[in-house]
Design a protein around this motif. Sequence first.
Motif, PDB file in Angstrom:
ATOM      1  N   GLU A 184       0.810  -1.220   0.000  1.00 60.15           N
ATOM      2  CA  GLU A 184       0.000   0.000   0.000  1.00 60.15           C
ATOM      3  C   GLU A 184       0.848   1.277   0.000  1.00 60.15           C
ATOM      4  N   PRO A 185       0.962   1.925  -1.173  1.00 60.55           N
ATOM      5  CA  PRO A 185       1.561   3.255  -1.150  1.00 60.55           C
ATOM      6  C   PRO A 185       0.503   4.272  -0.690  1.00 60.55           C
ATOM      7  N   TYR A 186       0.951   5.351  -0.051  1.00 64.05           N
ATOM      8  CA  TYR A 186      -0.024   6.398   0.301  1.00 64.05           C
ATOM      9  C   TYR A 186       0.624   7.743  -0.014  1.00 64.05           C
ATOM     10  N   PRO A 187      -0.180   8.763  -0.307  1.00 64.27           N
ATOM     11  CA  PRO A 187       0.417  10.066  -0.629  1.00 64.27           C
ATOM     12  C   PRO A 187       1.060  10.680   0.612  1.00 64.27           C
ATOM     13  N   SER A 188       2.284  11.159   0.471  1.00 66.75           N
ATOM     14  CA  SER A 188       2.988  11.626   1.666  1.00 66.75           C
ATOM     15  C   SER A 188       2.362  12.890   2.237  1.00 66.75           C
ATOM     16  N   ALA A 220     -10.560   3.990  -0.370  1.00 67.36           N
ATOM     17  CA  ALA A 220      -9.252   3.387  -0.102  1.00 67.36           C
ATOM     18  C   ALA A 220      -9.359   1.914   0.267  1.00 67.36           C
ATOM     19  N   MET A 221     -10.548   1.468   0.650  1.00 66.45           N
ATOM     20  CA  MET A 221     -10.705   0.048   0.955  1.00 66.45           C
ATOM     21  C   MET A 221     -10.709  -0.793  -0.326  1.00 66.45           C
ATOM     22  N   PHE A 222     -10.936  -0.143  -1.462  1.00 61.10           N
ATOM     23  CA  PHE A 222     -11.038  -0.888  -2.718  1.00 61.10           C
ATOM     24  C   PHE A 222      -9.923  -0.592  -3.706  1.00 61.10           C
ATOM     25  N   MET A 223      -9.067   0.370  -3.369  1.00 59.88           N
ATOM     26  CA  MET A 223      -7.946   0.697  -4.257  1.00 59.88           C
ATOM     27  C   MET A 223      -6.819   1.267  -3.404  1.00 59.88           C
ATOM     28  N   THR A 227       1.421   5.990  13.446  1.00 61.66           N
ATOM     29  CA  THR A 227       1.652   5.392  14.756  1.00 61.66           C
ATOM     30  C   THR A 227       0.470   5.636  15.682  1.00 61.66           C
ATOM     31  N   ASN A 228      -0.001   6.886  15.698  1.00 63.51           N
ATOM     32  CA  ASN A 228      -1.142   7.193  16.558  1.00 63.51           C
ATOM     33  C   ASN A 228      -2.396   6.444  16.131  1.00 63.51           C
ATOM     34  N   THR A 229      -2.625   6.389  14.808  1.00 69.24           N
ATOM     35  CA  THR A 229      -3.842   5.720  14.335  1.00 69.24           C
ATOM     36  C   THR A 229      -3.781   4.218  14.584  1.00 69.24           C
ATOM     37  N   ILE A 230      -2.601   3.612  14.384  1.00 66.09           N
ATOM     38  CA  ILE A 230      -2.464   2.175  14.638  1.00 66.09           C
ATOM     39  C   ILE A 230      -2.766   1.868  16.099  1.00 66.09           C
ATOM     40  N   ASP A 286      -5.174  12.243   6.271  1.00 64.15           N
ATOM     41  CA  ASP A 286      -5.700  11.267   7.207  1.00 64.15           C
ATOM     42  C   ASP A 286      -5.281   9.888   6.722  1.00 64.15           C
ATOM     43  N   LEU A 287      -4.714   9.094   7.627  1.00 66.62           N
ATOM     44  CA  LEU A 287      -4.249   7.779   7.198  1.00 66.62           C
ATOM     45  C   LEU A 287      -5.102   6.659   7.784  1.00 66.62           C
ATOM     46  N   THR A 288      -6.262   7.019   8.320  1.00 71.74           N
ATOM     47  CA  THR A 288      -7.151   5.983   8.856  1.00 71.74           C
ATOM     48  C   THR A 288      -7.450   4.887   7.836  1.00 71.74           C
ATOM     49  N   PRO A 289      -7.744   5.240   6.568  1.00 70.64           N
ATOM     50  CA  PRO A 289      -8.038   4.146   5.623  1.00 70.64           C
ATOM     51  C   PRO A 289      -6.885   3.161   5.482  1.00 70.64           C
ATOM     52  N   VAL A 290      -5.664   3.674   5.491  1.00 71.00           N
ATOM     53  CA  VAL A 290      -4.502   2.791   5.376  1.00 71.00           C
ATOM     54  C   VAL A 290      -4.456   1.853   6.583  1.00 71.00           C
ATOM     55  N   VAL A 291      -4.714   2.405   7.756  1.00 71.31           N
ATOM     56  CA  VAL A 291      -4.655   1.593   8.971  1.00 71.31           C
ATOM     57  C   VAL A 291      -5.769   0.550   8.969  1.00 71.31           C
ATOM     58  N   LEU A 292      -6.931   0.942   8.466  1.00 70.81           N
ATOM     59  CA  LEU A 292      -8.026  -0.036   8.388  1.00 70.81           C
ATOM     60  C   LEU A 292      -7.667  -1.183   7.449  1.00 70.81           C
ATOM     61  N   LYS A 293      -6.937  -0.848   6.395  1.00 74.25           N
ATOM     62  CA  LYS A 293      -6.518  -1.909   5.476  1.00 74.25           C
ATOM     63  C   LYS A 293      -5.518  -2.854   6.141  1.00 74.25           C
ATOM     64  N   ILE A 294      -4.657  -2.300   6.979  1.00 74.74           N
ATOM     65  CA  ILE A 294      -3.719  -3.146   7.720  1.00 74.74           C
ATOM     66  C   ILE A 294      -4.526  -4.076   8.639  1.00 74.74           C
ATOM     67  N   LYS A 295      -5.530  -3.477   9.271  1.00 72.95           N
ATOM     68  CA  LYS A 295      -6.383  -4.240  10.180  1.00 72.95           C
ATOM     69  C   LYS A 295      -7.047  -5.397   9.429  1.00 72.95           C
ATOM     70  N   ARG A 296      -7.484  -5.101   8.197  1.00 77.14           N
ATOM     71  CA  ARG A 296      -8.167  -6.112   7.397  1.00 77.14           C
ATOM     72  C   ARG A 296      -7.203  -7.206   6.932  1.00 77.14           C
ATOM     73  N   ALA A 297      -5.981  -6.817   6.600  1.00 74.40           N
ATOM     74  CA  ALA A 297      -5.024  -7.778   6.045  1.00 74.40           C
ATOM     75  C   ALA A 297      -4.395  -8.673   7.114  1.00 74.40           C
ATOM     76  N   LYS A 298      -4.410  -8.232   8.368  1.00 76.45           N
ATOM     77  CA  LYS A 298      -3.845  -8.992   9.492  1.00 76.45           C
ATOM     78  C   LYS A 298      -2.454  -9.558   9.209  1.00 76.45           C
ATOM     79  N   PRO A 299      -1.488  -8.719   8.876  1.00 78.01           N
ATOM     80  CA  PRO A 299      -0.146  -9.245   8.623  1.00 78.01           C
ATOM     81  C   PRO A 299       0.563  -9.609   9.929  1.00 78.01           C
TER      82      PRO A 299
END
Lengths: 333, 412, 295
Positions: free
Chosen positions: B210-214, C261-264, B247-250, B218-231
């Motif tokens: 997952e790349p994200y724009p620097s 972002a959940m889909f892309m 870090t704060n959002t995680i 808000d990075l909540t969506p990225v963190v939710l994706k981590i939550k979903r992927a359960k690495p």
Amino acid sequence: MKALIDSHANKYLLAAALLIALLAPQIITSPSIMQIMILTLFFAYLTSSWNLVGGFAGVLPMGHSAFVGIGAYTSTILYLHYGLSPWFGMLAGGVLAAVVGIIIGIPTLKLRGAYFALATIAFGEGIRVLVENLDMIGPFKVNGPRGLLISLAGNSFKDYQFTSKESYYYIILALLLVVLAMTWVLMRSKIGYYLSAGGEDPEAAAALGINVPRYKVMAMAISCFFTALAGTFYAQMFLYFYPKSILGLDMSFEIAFIALIGGRGTIVGPLLGALLLRPLNEFTRIYLGGILPGMHLVIFGLILILVMIFQPRGIQEPLTRLYRRILYRIHGS
Amino acid sequence: MKIVKTMLIPVVALTMIAGSFGVAQAATKTVKIGNIIPLSGPSASVGIQGKNAREMAVQEINDAGGIKSMGGAKLEMLYADSKSDPTAGVSAAEQMINSDKVALLTGCWNSAVTYPTTQVAERYGVPFVVPVSVRDTITERGFKYTFRVAAKDSWWTRDQFAFLKDMAKETGTKIKTVAFVYENGDWGTGFAAGWKKLAKAAGYKVVLDEPYPSTASDLTPVVLKIKRAKPDVLFLTSNASDAILLTNTIANMKVHVKAIIGSGGGHADPAFLTAVGKNAEGIFDIGEWETDLNKPGVDEANAKYNKLYGYNLSGEAVDAYSSMYLIKAALETAGSTDPVKLRQALADTKLCSGPGSIFAYKCIDFDKDGQNKQAALVVVQIHNDNGTMKRFTVWPKEGRHAGYTPTFPMAQ
Amino acid sequence: MEIYIESLLNGLLMGSIYGLTAVGLTVIFGVLKVINFAHGSILMVGMFVAYWCVTLTGMNPYLAIPIVVPLMFYFGYFMQQIVIEPVFKAEKDVREPITVIIVTTGVWYILDNLALMFFGAEYRVAHTSVTGKLFELPGGIYLLQPKVYGFVITFACALFLFWFLKNTVMGKAIRATSLDRDAASLMGVNQYRIYRTAFGIGTAACGLAGCVLIPFYYVYPSVGLVFDIRAFIIVVLGGLGSIPGAIIGGIIIGVIEEVGAMFMPSTWTELVIYGLFLLLLFVKPAGLFGSKQDF
């Protein structure tokens, strides 16, 4: 009578100015001053290209870096991929930019002031995000955020690479003269009259049966074509570019500001704006950048504000007046 | 015919410019060093740290009598603000080489700026010392005048994976899945490319890339994706702002993984720990250097730096600090600022001991490409030590902070 | 499934806060008809004022609102009077004075870099009493308390402004000026005072947004860049000059960012937003709630 005096004096002045511009590299040997001069001409050229639509069509494009980027990427990709000389790639980039300009221009040029400005900002940023997120476009490598590097080819006309600053200087000077001539021709053509009519009073122009949007789109296409050539020049000059440097808002804004400070919608405006802002930018950065971080940008901001408060039509206005006054004084004596 | 009036201006401008530069430089016994670093804009924070470290080193060198082989010549520092912009960097390099006549250049932190500026230096044949810029290709272009002190990004990713393997073995933890989350810039995408290769070689399954724009707000969506992927393990490459947000959002979203491995940058920024506090507990971070490094001179240098500027040295700052001593050593050898001699001296210099050798590896020692072949990395764990968040070196094992046992997997 | 609900809720909360950061811009545009490029910087100033307020006194960030908001109002009021008004007066007969854009850009450069000179480049995070506190919903869904409070404050702010513009003399004068400045002038409204007040309200809204952001966000001199382009898009989406439009526009953007972002990859959501924005300009330039006469 006045017009006669003007045109005579102008001829002499034009000749003198050209001579100075042509001889300058022979006198100035310091590469770093040459660099500043080249960048100044580069921005004068870019802003003059922008001026074709931003000055005469009465709109404010704030996303022109997208077309600089199209030019740089097109010529560089063709060069890296097929070994096509950037001299031809430059034209390909120009045509592509003009096509994109038409596609984006048809719907947006109907919009007024702020809306058009914001639409172009969104378009410019959209192109940047797109390139940053793509490693390949079809078979071509754009390299995402890492940008493209052109390897050193020594002093080679075919590769559009030169070891001396002089060559770059003359190339950008020639480009600038071409775009100024183009502007001059356009201003005196039917298109120019229609555009200025449409820019000042779209309703009245439409009532007279002038299809203002069509001429705006034409101006946009020409403007985008020339803007893209600057992209190729940038790529060959620095031999490296990446999305944030060439597709960012910074460059788009700078182009528009130079025009507004110099005086948009005039031939000399972009030149004066570039001659004032670029060296100012470089010197404040060089002499103040290391002392207090941010100081040079504060000064830059102050100058922007002061010019706008005292010369909202740009700095071309008082200078033109001054020139006229000197002229009549000489002539009258 | 307004075109003409314009032309008056260049005449005036040019004569003014030419006049201002025509002043002859008085010959004093100084060696000019040009530094191109970001002092404003998005990377200003790290640029200013680098500037501080340089200032401290040069002050020490000059107080100790300057360059002895050149009759006690002092080092004179010139700074240019790159604004993290390659164009500004190239202009600054041209300016410093041609007008200021610097003996050598250092910079530029941002790989995107270092890349074209080193090309300028190469063209003019002026030595260029790169304290930190991680992009591999900087020292892979066959340049003669570019010398890099820090490790390159393929070494960073290599060591991150080596650390993970060693740690899993040491603690008997099973690692199956990994997630890559990185800033969508030059630096992050470079790391991600390395990670993908290494994960494949190590047999880990990549469950999120997952790349994200620097500049994300808000990075909540990225963190939710981590939550979903359960690495099992999360690899991050973040700048300061995004490292803080992530870090704060995680922590807030209660995402649990066995290990989080940062890549320096934002995670190593002094502002990071003050900003996130206890949320950083257990995060691993790779870097070039750490304050708990067991080496003579480290504590003194750090204490002095902290007293002067109010925060600790960072890996980037140490590289900048040591680079000044490297330059001093090379000048001593060369005995002049002649670029060819100085280049040779830099290539031959091995800085292993004495003041300035506070880096975490054995020596600064360049290979034929100008890459410091000894540059190595350490992995630290952030841990709450009696109420303050500190970084403890955990890898390589021989460099481990005495008496510290790493928490692996991270506490849930 | 919970993860999608969680992202939707987060999008709503974050989106409403985006809306709050854009309210100031829409008020200023509605009246002055110029894009205020200093908007992001003013937001940064608001955040710094809120940050120092909270950090130096240790007060609750929401109790700082009565201090920060008036301070920011006067800051905007005087900035309009001293810096921007002269340009307006010089450009009396122009409907959309372009030069004002440059002036606001100058203000942007000055504010951002003064902040850099005074506060340094480092990132700061305020540790307030609500920082990192959560509301836990069934199904393992967590919502950050400061975001929930931000959501509530945004709607309170919108309602207040709505009431103010509808029912007070000043509010009516502002509305009249934004509809037709010449007619309003003829009716005896002092338009320059209206501009100052509108600009003051715009900056005060940034101060309020600062108080809302501080408990869960960082602040540094260029933090405005994170929000400004997004704010421009939001106000056009909602319709320039429309306060409910700004909030709804913000929520749309927030939901696209979080759920999309959940889909892309999250880098692509930006592209979706720009694309949607351009599409809307072609189809309905007035935005969702804008008036027909402006574009």
